[in-house]
Write an enzyme that holds these catalytic residues in place. Structure first.
Site, PDB file in Angstrom:
ATOM      1  N   PHE A 122       0.849  -1.199   0.000  1.00 31.20           N
ATOM      2  CA  PHE A 122       0.000   0.000   0.000  1.00 31.20           C
ATOM      3  C   PHE A 122       0.889   1.254   0.000  1.00 31.20           C
ATOM      4  O   PHE A 122       1.867   1.320   0.737  1.00 31.20           O
ATOM      5  CB  PHE A 122      -0.892  -0.034   1.244  1.00 31.20           C
ATOM      6  N   ASP A 200       0.452  -4.656   8.943  1.00 29.09           N
ATOM      7  CA  ASP A 200      -0.611  -3.696   8.681  1.00 29.09           C
ATOM      8  C   ASP A 200      -1.904  -4.486   8.477  1.00 29.09           C
ATOM      9  O   ASP A 200      -2.025  -5.258   7.517  1.00 29.09           O
ATOM     10  CB  ASP A 200      -0.273  -2.852   7.442  1.00 29.09           C
ATOM     11  N   TYR A 225     -11.734   2.558   9.683  1.00 35.87           N
ATOM     12  CA  TYR A 225     -12.866   3.028   8.872  1.00 35.87           C
ATOM     13  C   TYR A 225     -13.251   2.051   7.763  1.00 35.87           C
ATOM     14  O   TYR A 225     -14.173   2.311   7.007  1.00 35.87           O
ATOM     15  CB  TYR A 225     -12.593   4.418   8.281  1.00 35.87           C
ATOM     16  N   LYS A 226     -12.528   0.922   7.664  1.00 42.66           N
ATOM     17  CA  LYS A 226     -12.875  -0.087   6.656  1.00 42.66           C
ATOM     18  C   LYS A 226     -13.862  -1.066   7.286  1.00 42.66           C
ATOM     19  O   LYS A 226     -15.001  -0.684   7.547  1.00 42.66           O
ATOM     20  CB  LYS A 226     -11.597  -0.732   6.129  1.00 42.66           C
ATOM     21  N   ARG A 375     -12.237  -3.393  -7.912  1.00 44.49           N
ATOM     22  CA  ARG A 375     -12.159  -4.104  -6.640  1.00 44.49           C
ATOM     23  C   ARG A 375     -13.552  -4.169  -6.011  1.00 44.49           C
ATOM     24  O   ARG A 375     -14.205  -3.142  -5.832  1.00 44.49           O
ATOM     25  CB  ARG A 375     -11.194  -3.344  -5.727  1.00 44.49           C
TER      26      ARG A 375
HETATM   27  C1  LIG Z   1      -6.372   1.873   4.248  1.00 41.48           C
HETATM   28  C2  LIG Z   1      -4.938   1.585   4.496  1.00 41.48           C
HETATM   29  C3  LIG Z   1      -4.110   2.533   5.110  1.00 41.48           C
HETATM   30  C4  LIG Z   1      -4.662   3.886   5.463  1.00 41.48           C
HETATM   31  O1  LIG Z   1      -3.765   4.751   6.064  1.00 41.48           O
HETATM   32  P1  LIG Z   1      -4.315   6.163   6.578  1.00 41.48           P
HETATM   33  O2  LIG Z   1      -3.233   6.686   7.401  1.00 41.48           O
HETATM   34  O3  LIG Z   1      -5.594   5.912   7.300  1.00 41.48           O
HETATM   35  O4  LIG Z   1      -4.602   6.999   5.375  1.00 41.48           O
HETATM   36  C5  LIG Z   1      -2.787   2.203   5.345  1.00 41.48           C
HETATM   37  N1  LIG Z   1      -2.297   0.986   4.993  1.00 41.48           N
HETATM   38  C6  LIG Z   1      -3.081   0.051   4.392  1.00 41.48           C
HETATM   39  C7  LIG Z   1      -2.515  -1.275   4.021  1.00 41.48           C
HETATM   40  C8  LIG Z   1      -4.413   0.333   4.110  1.00 41.48           C
HETATM   41  O5  LIG Z   1      -5.187  -0.569   3.502  1.00 41.48           O
END
Ligand SMILES: *Cc1c(COP(=O)(O)O)cnc(C)c1O
Length: 415
Positions: A122, A200, A225-226, A375
């Site tokens: 990511f 993560d 938030y997911k 997706r």
């Molecule tokens: C959604 C997500 C993030 C989000 O990071 P933010 O700091 O909330 O923007 C980070 N890493 C992964 C793997 C994600 O899926």
């Protein structure tokens, strides 16, 4: 042929079906296939935020005597979702900031050494590591994993064999392909070379059971938030294994991580335990929303959610094979449900205009991940099997008719 009636029968037999009513569904005609980007709004969250704003109005600054406990209290509630113990999780900051804090803390503790991550990781994770590597003058190495299968134990073990890798950062579920990494095996393989792994969990927590303690995990971060339905910009969480907490220091020496914060002493001295990884004033409204989302997950049970999630993605894959593969789609996720998280990636040469028609005309909300992936993320807490069927049916229909051929293919600010 998989008829819609098959999906209807699966819904009728779904033990979690009633949870849909616990969410705000503003538009019944809209198929929401993006719960892995932003979860729906729980009804309980509306009430919780009303209560909290009333409390703010009445108690004013006096409210802090209770609010100050919230990052740890909500962390303890969230802990079972990720298989952590009490006092091992705090809810604070963003995933990006927490990743920075824990990666920098691990690097300092190890006294340098290389960083390792996957080339397809990511973006924010890659960027944070790039910055850390530059600031500390250490090497950042990349795993060149298969984009569909994701990082495997053997390649992580091989990279750690060099003996100088301080920290590996990996997603438990890959944001694009949905590949599920073998957390215990990779953690153990890295540990053989005294390498820490920072997991993560953003795309796994709430859809896939995570057992950090049983898996021997040292460090983890993730967003709320997911699949946790904490709302846009809700605070993230971080986990530090208990025996490491006294060893590591946050690089952000804020007053919320200070021992005896309100003595306001001359020098920073980290608090005992997980609180030392807090930085500044937490988002109390955000924490209330995270707590409400977490309670729903605990009520449904992560194991039950996983069973439904696998069934939802199995149906997505089966429908892909029947209806989408003949139209030029390719499955870009692991075919084996055991190796897959909660979403399915479908690649197509002209995925972006297809996505736009899907959203703007067909009223299905997926997301697009460049260069070529549509997706589909059906969060098990509120998605129905008919949502999967309808999404694929509308997707197939638009491509069969060629509706996407007239769509503007210029890029958008948010996809
Ligand atoms: C959604 C997500 C993030 C989000 O990071 P933010 O700091 O909330 O923007 C980070 N890493 C992964 C793997 C994600 O899926």
């Amino acid at each position: 042929v998989i008829e819609r009636a098959h999906a209807e029968a699966l819904d009728a037999a779904d033990g979690l079906a009633s949870f849909r009513d616990r969410f705000v569904v503003a538009d019944e005609g809209l198929v929401y296939a993006d719960g892995n980007s932003l979860g729906r709004l729980p009804r309980a969250t509306v009430a919780a935020l009303e209560r909290l704003t009333a409390e703010w109005g009445e108690r004013l600054v006096r409210g802090w005597s209770d609010w100050i406990e919230e990052p740890v209290r909500v962390g303890d509630r969230l802990a079972p979702v990720i298989g952590a113990g009490r006092g091992e999780v705090v809810v604070c900051d963003s995933t990006t900031v927490n990743l920075y804090k824990l990666a920098a803390a691990a690097l300092a503790w190890r006294g340098g050494g290389a960083l390792l991550a996957d080339r397809g990781e990511f973006p924010t994770d890659r960027y944070v590591l790039e910055g850390l590597a530059a600031a500390h003058g250490v090497e950042l190495r990349w795993l060149e994993s298969d984009p569909v299968r994701g990082p495997d134990t053997a390649s992580v073990a091989a990279a750690c064999r060099a003996g100088d890798v301080a920290l590996v950062v990996l997603s438990h579920v890959h944001f694009r392909s949905g590949a599920l990494a073998d957390l215990p095996a990779i953690t153990a393989a890295a540990a053989e070379h005294e390498t820490l792994v920072l997991w993560d969990l953003s795309h796994s927590a709430g859809a896939v059971p995570v057992d950090l303690v049983a898996g021997g995990a040292a460090l983890a971060v993730g967003c709320t938030y997911k699949y946790l339905n904490g709302g846009p910009g809700a605070p993230a969480y971080l986990y530090v294994r208990r025996d490491l907490q006294e060893e590591l220091r946050s690089p952000v020496q804020g007053w919320f991580g200070q021992r005896d914060q309100f003595l306001m002493g001359p020098e920073y001295e980290p608090a005992a335990g997980i609180e030392r990884f807090l930085a500044g004033t937490p988002s109390v409204l955000g924490l209330a929303a995270v707590a409400a989302g977490v309670e729903l997950l605990l009520e449904a049970g992560v194991e039950a959610l996983r069973r439904k999630s696998v069934a939802l993605t199995e149906l997505t894959v089966a429908l892909h094979d029947e209806r989408l593969a003949p139209l030029g789609f390719r499955l870009s996720s692991p075919r084996d449900g055991e190796r897959r998280g909660g979403h399915v990636a479908l690649a197509h040469d002209v995925a972006w205009p297809i996505c736009r028609v899907l959203v703007e005309q067909e009223r299905v909300v997926p997301d697009f991940r460049p260069p070529d992936v549509v997706r589909l993320g059906f969060a098990p807490l509120y998605s129905r099997f008919v949502d999967v069927w309808d999404a694929v049916d509308r997707l197939a229909g638009l491509v069969e008719r060629g509706d996407h051929l007239d769509m503007d293919a210029s890029p958008a600010r948010v996809t």
